[in-house]
Design an enzyme around this catalytic site. Structure first.
Site, PDB file in Angstrom:
ATOM      1  N   ARG A  52       0.812  -1.215   0.000  1.00  0.00           N
ATOM      2  CA  ARG A  52       0.000   0.000   0.000  1.00  0.00           C
ATOM      3  C   ARG A  52       0.852   1.274   0.000  1.00  0.00           C
ATOM      4  O   ARG A  52       0.682   2.156  -0.837  1.00  0.00           O
ATOM      5  CB  ARG A  52      -0.853  -0.065   1.266  1.00  0.00           C
ATOM      6  CG  ARG A  52      -1.760   1.048   1.552  1.00  0.00           C
ATOM      7  CD  ARG A  52      -2.526   0.708   2.823  1.00  0.00           C
ATOM      8  NE  ARG A  52      -3.286  -0.526   2.680  1.00  0.00           N
ATOM      9  CZ  ARG A  52      -4.475  -0.590   2.108  1.00  0.00           C
ATOM     10  NH1 ARG A  52      -5.042   0.507   1.653  1.00  0.00           N
ATOM     11  NH2 ARG A  52      -5.098  -1.725   1.998  1.00  0.00           N
ATOM     12  N   THR A  53       1.796   1.353   0.933  1.00  0.00           N
ATOM     13  CA  THR A  53       2.630   2.553   1.048  1.00  0.00           C
ATOM     14  C   THR A  53       3.579   2.677  -0.144  1.00  0.00           C
ATOM     15  O   THR A  53       3.791   3.760  -0.680  1.00  0.00           O
ATOM     16  CB  THR A  53       3.426   2.512   2.369  1.00  0.00           C
ATOM     17  OG1 THR A  53       2.511   2.339   3.444  1.00  0.00           O
ATOM     18  CG2 THR A  53       4.202   3.798   2.581  1.00  0.00           C
ATOM     19  N   LYS A  81      21.900 -10.689   2.534  1.00  0.00           N
ATOM     20  CA  LYS A  81      23.292 -11.178   2.587  1.00  0.00           C
ATOM     21  C   LYS A  81      24.055 -10.534   3.735  1.00  0.00           C
ATOM     22  O   LYS A  81      25.262 -10.661   3.844  1.00  0.00           O
ATOM     23  CB  LYS A  81      23.999 -10.874   1.262  1.00  0.00           C
ATOM     24  CG  LYS A  81      23.400 -11.569   0.067  1.00  0.00           C
ATOM     25  CD  LYS A  81      24.152 -11.157  -1.207  1.00  0.00           C
ATOM     26  CE  LYS A  81      23.330 -11.427  -2.443  1.00  0.00           C
ATOM     27  NZ  LYS A  81      23.460 -10.346  -3.425  1.00  0.00           N
ATOM     28  N   ARG A 102      11.241   1.917   4.005  1.00  0.00           N
ATOM     29  CA  ARG A 102      10.523   1.303   5.111  1.00  0.00           C
ATOM     30  C   ARG A 102      11.405   0.198   5.667  1.00  0.00           C
ATOM     31  O   ARG A 102      12.051  -0.527   4.898  1.00  0.00           O
ATOM     32  CB  ARG A 102       9.202   0.713   4.632  1.00  0.00           C
ATOM     33  CG  ARG A 102       8.314   0.239   5.775  1.00  0.00           C
ATOM     34  CD  ARG A 102       7.050  -0.376   5.228  1.00  0.00           C
ATOM     35  NE  ARG A 102       6.060  -0.605   6.244  1.00  0.00           N
ATOM     36  CZ  ARG A 102       5.035   0.210   6.484  1.00  0.00           C
ATOM     37  NH1 ARG A 102       4.897   1.326   5.802  1.00  0.00           N
ATOM     38  NH2 ARG A 102       4.164  -0.084   7.404  1.00  0.00           N
ATOM     39  N   HIS A 130       5.772   7.091  11.182  1.00  0.00           N
ATOM     40  CA  HIS A 130       5.273   6.914   9.823  1.00  0.00           C
ATOM     41  C   HIS A 130       4.754   8.284   9.388  1.00  0.00           C
ATOM     42  O   HIS A 130       3.550   8.487   9.245  1.00  0.00           O
ATOM     43  CB  HIS A 130       4.167   5.848   9.821  1.00  0.00           C
ATOM     44  CG  HIS A 130       3.750   5.388   8.457  1.00  0.00           C
ATOM     45  ND1 HIS A 130       4.399   5.773   7.302  1.00  0.00           N
ATOM     46  CD2 HIS A 130       2.739   4.576   8.061  1.00  0.00           C
ATOM     47  CE1 HIS A 130       3.792   5.207   6.264  1.00  0.00           C
ATOM     48  NE2 HIS A 130       2.789   4.490   6.694  1.00  0.00           N
TER      49      HIS A 130
END
Ligand SMILES: [Zn+2]
Lengths: 306, 141
Positions: A52-53, A81, A102, A130
């Protein structure tokens, strides 16, 4: 304007108002902005998936005539890794003009900002911040009400763990004459430190209640959040409480005709689908607003004016 | 070593009684080659009892660390057997790599090469918050 957006408090009220004004202008004249970020690249680095974001950021950049690159989960990035956030960001800032990231770890965007030579936007760091969701909420209130002051707003549901609530309460506490109504089960009340810092210290009035129906007639805005089952100690409490915080057409009977219902989405069952058809349901408009405020933010951080 | 007369060095005075060994460890005084004297439970007019540390070397102390541990400590700089400077400490606004975040969800816990940065958030309660995740740490000492 700061270089990065890590926390909503990085922005002054003036800067927030400026972003909202730009977003409003983008909504009114989208064609004027369609090449604003031509030849610019946005990297969306999602160390934790959030479709969504990510889509909102990518759609925003494409709407400005820019292009996007990036990854949508840690397993498809070199983090798998063992690379540090700093090294990943260092690499990506060799290609991209601006980065939206994010990350599941709190504070990861600040670590990124220490090494990046391009602007960093925090698109969510664990349960911490956020800020673009808060900007989305503010733009939505502004569009629905035409102002960011003089109203009564109810926050309903899980006010204890809901970071979007804490952040929006903080942001709104800087505007004048807002009455806060906090509606939640006793177990999920707004944390004391949020009330202390955002409301009490500034002498802002608020009321706390467990009963949504009794306060709904006084609200201009209702901000719904999810009451998650895993927040409860026992099943019995959850079953007892869950329905009292589900918004249905019946509960809206006594609400104001110009109420605006917001929700950060995704929802589970806390707003009945039957409410979607009600013109007071603003949460799908809120999703659209998320794109426009991100367009405004990308332009500002890149120093682009139209 | 004559503990009363240092030629060139530092004397930390007014240490809360019993805390001198903590400071010894925090300032890594065990790594020094010079003479270090720890005086425990010295008589003090104001404090009743106090500890004192004398370092026979013109050490460049991290005053932020010391201010964080105990801002009541006074730092006396000794040159040619005389006190040339007396420094009073204050709570530092920013601590870098002095204390570490305990929040398991914090990026500094999983990536330990990052500088551990704490900012003073409540001077009255001596509360510091992690610059990354905002987790509060109350003063240890
Ligand atoms: Zn932390």
């Amino acid at each position: 304007m700061p270089r990065n957006l890590i926390d909503i408090v990085d922005l002054s009220v003036e800067e927030i108002n400026e972003l909202i004004a730009t977003a409003e202008d983008i909504i009114a004249n989208p064609a004027k902005y369609q090449d604003a970020c031509a030849h610019k690249q946005l990297a969306t680095l999602f160390f934790e998936p959030s479709t969504r974001t990510r889509l909102s950021f990518e759609s925003a950049m494409l709407g400005l005539g820019g292009s996007v690159l990036g990854f949508s989960s840690a397993s498809s990035s070199s983090t798998a890794k063992g690379e540090t956030v700093g090294d990943t960001i260092h690499t990506v800032s060799c290609y991209a003009d601006i980065i939206a990231m994010r990350h599941p770890k709190e504070g990861a965007p600040l670590a990124a900002a220490q090494v990046a030579d391009v602007p960093i936007i925090n698109a969510g760091d664990g349960g911490h911040n956020h800020p673009t969701q808060t900007l989305t909420d503010l733009l939505t209130i502004h569009r629905e009400k035409g102002r960011l002051d003089n109203f009564t707003i109810g926050f309903c549901g899980d006010l204890k763990f809901g970071r979007t609530v804490h952040s929006l309460v903080n942001a709104l506490s800087r505007y004048s004459n807002i009455n806060f109504v906090l509606i939640s089960p006793l177990e999920l009340k707004l944390p004391r430190y949020v009330k202390e810092e955002a409301l009490k210290k500034k002498g802002i009035p608020y009321t706390q209640t467990t009963d949504l129906e009794s306060v709904i007639p006084q609200l201009d805005i209702l901000y719904m959040t999810r009451v998650q089952k895993e927040r409860f100690f026992n099943e019995e409490d959850y079953l007892r409480l869950k329905d009292s915080y589900v918004l249905t057409p019946e509960k809206l009977v006594n609400a104001k005709s110009d109420l605006s219902i917001l929700h950060p989405l995704p929802r589970v069952n806390e707003i009945s689908v039957a409410v979607d058809k009600d013109p007071r349901a603003a949460y799908w408009r809120q999703v659209k607003n998320g794109k426009f405020i991100r367009m405004a933010l990308i332009m500002k951080l890149l120093g682009i004016e139209v | 070593m004559n503990i009363d007369s240092i030629q060139n060095g530092v004397v930390l005075d007014h240490i809360q009684a019993g805390k001198s060994m903590d400071i010894y460890k925090y300032l890594h005084l065990d790594e020094l080659d010079c003479q270090v004297a720890i005086i425990k439970n010295a008589r003090s007019e104001h404090m009743g009892r106090k500890d004192i540390i004398k370092i026979d070397y013109p050490l460049d102390l991290d005053l932020d660390v010391l201010g964080y541990i105990d801002s009541n400590i006074t730092v006396n700089i000794i040159r040619d057997g005389k006190r040339v400077e007396k420094k009073h400490l204050e709570l530092p606004h920013k601590l870098v790599n002095v204390i570490h975040c305990k929040n398991p969800r914090c990026i500094t816990v999983s990536e330990s090469q990052l500088d551990a940065i704490f900012l003073l958030s409540d001077p009255a309660k001596h509360t510091y918050r992690c610059a990354y995740c905002e987790t509060a740490i109350d003063k240890k000492f």
